[in-house]
Design an enzyme around this catalytic site. Sequence first.
Site, mmCIF file in Angstrom:
data_model
loop_
_atom_site.group_PDB
_atom_site.id
_atom_site.type_symbol
_atom_site.label_atom_id
_atom_site.label_comp_id
_atom_site.label_asym_id
_atom_site.label_seq_id
_atom_site.Cartn_x
_atom_site.Cartn_y
_atom_site.Cartn_z
ATOM 1 N N TYR A 132 42.346 31.097 -84.062
ATOM 2 C CA TYR A 132 42.071 29.720 -84.461
ATOM 3 C C TYR A 132 41.692 28.891 -83.243
ATOM 4 O O TYR A 132 42.375 28.913 -82.219
ATOM 5 C CB TYR A 132 43.281 29.086 -85.153
ATOM 6 C CG TYR A 132 42.932 27.714 -85.683
ATOM 7 C CD1 TYR A 132 42.103 27.583 -86.799
ATOM 8 C CD2 TYR A 132 43.372 26.564 -85.050
ATOM 9 C CE1 TYR A 132 41.738 26.331 -87.270
ATOM 10 C CE2 TYR A 132 43.020 25.310 -85.521
ATOM 11 C CZ TYR A 132 42.195 25.204 -86.631
ATOM 12 O OH TYR A 132 41.829 23.967 -87.091
ATOM 13 N N THR A 171 50.546 19.236 -77.237
ATOM 14 C CA THR A 171 50.699 19.653 -75.846
ATOM 15 C C THR A 171 51.768 18.851 -75.122
ATOM 16 O O THR A 171 52.099 17.722 -75.495
ATOM 17 C CB THR A 171 49.358 19.543 -75.100
ATOM 18 O OG1 THR A 171 49.462 20.190 -73.828
ATOM 19 C CG2 THR A 171 48.956 18.090 -74.897
ATOM 20 N N ASP A 197 43.973 24.763 -67.817
ATOM 21 C CA ASP A 197 43.251 24.603 -69.080
ATOM 22 C C ASP A 197 41.873 25.246 -69.030
ATOM 23 O O ASP A 197 41.338 25.659 -70.061
ATOM 24 C CB ASP A 197 43.085 23.117 -69.409
ATOM 25 C CG ASP A 197 44.353 22.501 -69.978
ATOM 26 O OD1 ASP A 197 45.252 23.257 -70.371
ATOM 27 O OD2 ASP A 197 44.444 21.267 -70.015
ATOM 28 N N GLN A 239 44.179 25.436 -93.937
ATOM 29 C CA GLN A 239 43.411 26.331 -94.813
ATOM 30 C C GLN A 239 42.824 27.511 -94.042
ATOM 31 O O GLN A 239 42.657 28.602 -94.602
ATOM 32 C CB GLN A 239 42.312 25.560 -95.558
ATOM 33 C CG GLN A 239 41.320 24.810 -94.699
ATOM 34 C CD GLN A 239 41.737 23.379 -94.419
ATOM 35 O OE1 GLN A 239 42.925 23.058 -94.371
ATOM 36 N NE2 GLN A 239 40.759 22.504 -94.238
ATOM 37 N N GLN A 269 47.026 15.064 -69.957
ATOM 38 C CA GLN A 269 47.571 15.712 -71.149
ATOM 39 C C GLN A 269 47.738 14.729 -72.297
ATOM 40 O O GLN A 269 47.601 15.094 -73.470
ATOM 41 C CB GLN A 269 48.907 16.376 -70.817
ATOM 42 C CG GLN A 269 48.780 17.558 -69.866
ATOM 43 C CD GLN A 269 47.794 18.599 -70.357
ATOM 44 O OE1 GLN A 269 47.995 19.236 -71.383
ATOM 45 N NE2 GLN A 269 46.692 18.767 -69.630
ATOM 46 N N HIS A 293 44.949 14.410 -75.025
ATOM 47 C CA HIS A 293 44.769 15.415 -76.071
ATOM 48 C C HIS A 293 45.061 14.860 -77.453
ATOM 49 O O HIS A 293 44.372 15.160 -78.421
ATOM 50 C CB HIS A 293 45.707 16.607 -75.830
ATOM 51 C CG HIS A 293 45.147 17.649 -74.914
ATOM 52 N ND1 HIS A 293 44.189 18.548 -75.301
ATOM 53 C CD2 HIS A 293 45.435 17.938 -73.622
ATOM 54 C CE1 HIS A 293 43.901 19.346 -74.286
ATOM 55 N NE2 HIS A 293 44.647 19.003 -73.256
ATOM 56 N N ASN A 336 47.033 21.624 -84.540
ATOM 57 C CA ASN A 336 47.902 20.479 -84.782
ATOM 58 C C ASN A 336 49.136 20.894 -85.583
ATOM 59 O O ASN A 336 49.351 22.079 -85.861
ATOM 60 C CB ASN A 336 47.135 19.349 -85.483
ATOM 61 C CG ASN A 336 46.603 19.772 -86.849
ATOM 62 O OD1 ASN A 336 47.091 20.722 -87.462
ATOM 63 N ND2 ASN A 336 45.601 19.061 -87.326
ATOM 64 N N GLU A 350 79.636 56.501 -88.726
ATOM 65 C CA GLU A 350 78.966 55.436 -89.475
ATOM 66 C C GLU A 350 79.008 55.654 -90.980
ATOM 67 O O GLU A 350 78.432 54.876 -91.739
ATOM 68 C CB GLU A 350 77.514 55.305 -88.998
ATOM 69 C CG GLU A 350 77.428 54.835 -87.549
ATOM 70 C CD GLU A 350 76.021 54.437 -87.134
ATOM 71 O OE1 GLU A 350 75.069 54.714 -87.895
ATOM 72 O OE2 GLU A 350 75.880 53.834 -86.050
#
Length: 440
Positions: A126, A242, A367, A190, A264, A267, A219, A421
Amino acid sequence: MLTLKDLRGTVPDVASVLPRPEQNIATTTETVAPILEHVRTGGAEALLDLSEQFDGVRPPSLRVPQSALDSALTELDPAIRSALDELIIRAREVHTAQLPDSSEVRLGAGAVVVNRWSAIRRVGLYVPGGQAVYPSSVVMNVVPAQVAGVESLAIASPPQPDFGGYPHPTVLAAARLLGVEEVYAVGGAQAVGMFAFGARDAEGLRVVDPVDLVTGPGNIFVATAKRAVQGVVGIDAEAGPTEIMVLADSTADASVVAADLISQAEHDELAAAVLVTDSMTLAEDVLEHVADQAAQTRHAERVKASLSGAQSAVLVVDSLEQAAEIAEAYGAEHLEIMTAEDQVWADRIGNAGAIFLGTFSPVSLGDYCAGSNHVLPTGGASAYSSGLNVTSFLRSQQVIRYDRAGLEQVSGHVAALSEAEGLPAHGDAVRCRFEGDSAG
């Protein structure tokens, strides 16, 4: 903007002073669950409908055509192409060094156990595409997967209204540059559902094959979806917004610290930016520089929201020992250390996704072009998990090869343990090999 918390002269409950975002995955489960169910039952048409609903555009097709990938690379800005080339070279070198060796252990005559690694067959990667464009995330996902030997790679990234319903051309160009031809114009929860369940068209034909593992940042909705499908498929982590924590003393450059916190914060409104220091002078100087620099940055409103949130703060403590304890408890995604003895403090802290030492090792280097991976654990998950790496795409397997002599050496131990056992048939399964014709 940033809140200053003076903790000097106290012995704070570390957990209570740690800045944390107010939003968490549990709050978004009710939103994500019906999306995943719609994808599971509705297939390709559901994915197109959801793109129209959430991204404001209906892609011409789920899969990005090869012509669009080719055009994106052809039209890529030469400076960006050069930067991506360099990133790929560095990332491939660093990740190749992560490849674990197989081993063969001989435990006696006729007793061998082989430890070997095998690549996961198919992986869905992704790549976010909301408030920014992330061709670097294409590299960070694809390179370790390729180094590991993954045979089938698919990328999903949100469709963009400005680009005909396909992902951003720079993302497509990065995929093409790495030789990934299976790219889908699908974003958010999705996309995770598509990878987990696959998708069929209206005629019932499979147009997207399910994957075995889903990786990549996103996210909170993406993180929630990854949690929901875990078990149907594997996931790398529930990476959230982040984070940066800077551990610094009076030797640090306040303007540099401020710049890194802002880098940062741009973002996401939920991004966390934290400074922990034993110097009130540095803390006050950083606050002044943050105010000046944040007002001039392109995403000033986003930065202001991030730095004003509960997840961001400046913490002033009595000593660097106390600062290190807080950093260890926080387990930052990105930890910068700017002190007179950077390595000493780095050796004291185990909980961090990645550690950046000194003035010239900013998080933004990681990054883009450090060669390290920027897909890292957030929300304190570094206490038990790692950033994306080659072993994320590998499975450890053991191959056991004992002959008659090797088994005979331990047959009595197997029998004794199976009786202890309450599983005597386990011992019988060994014993029968030495009785009658089965002895071979």
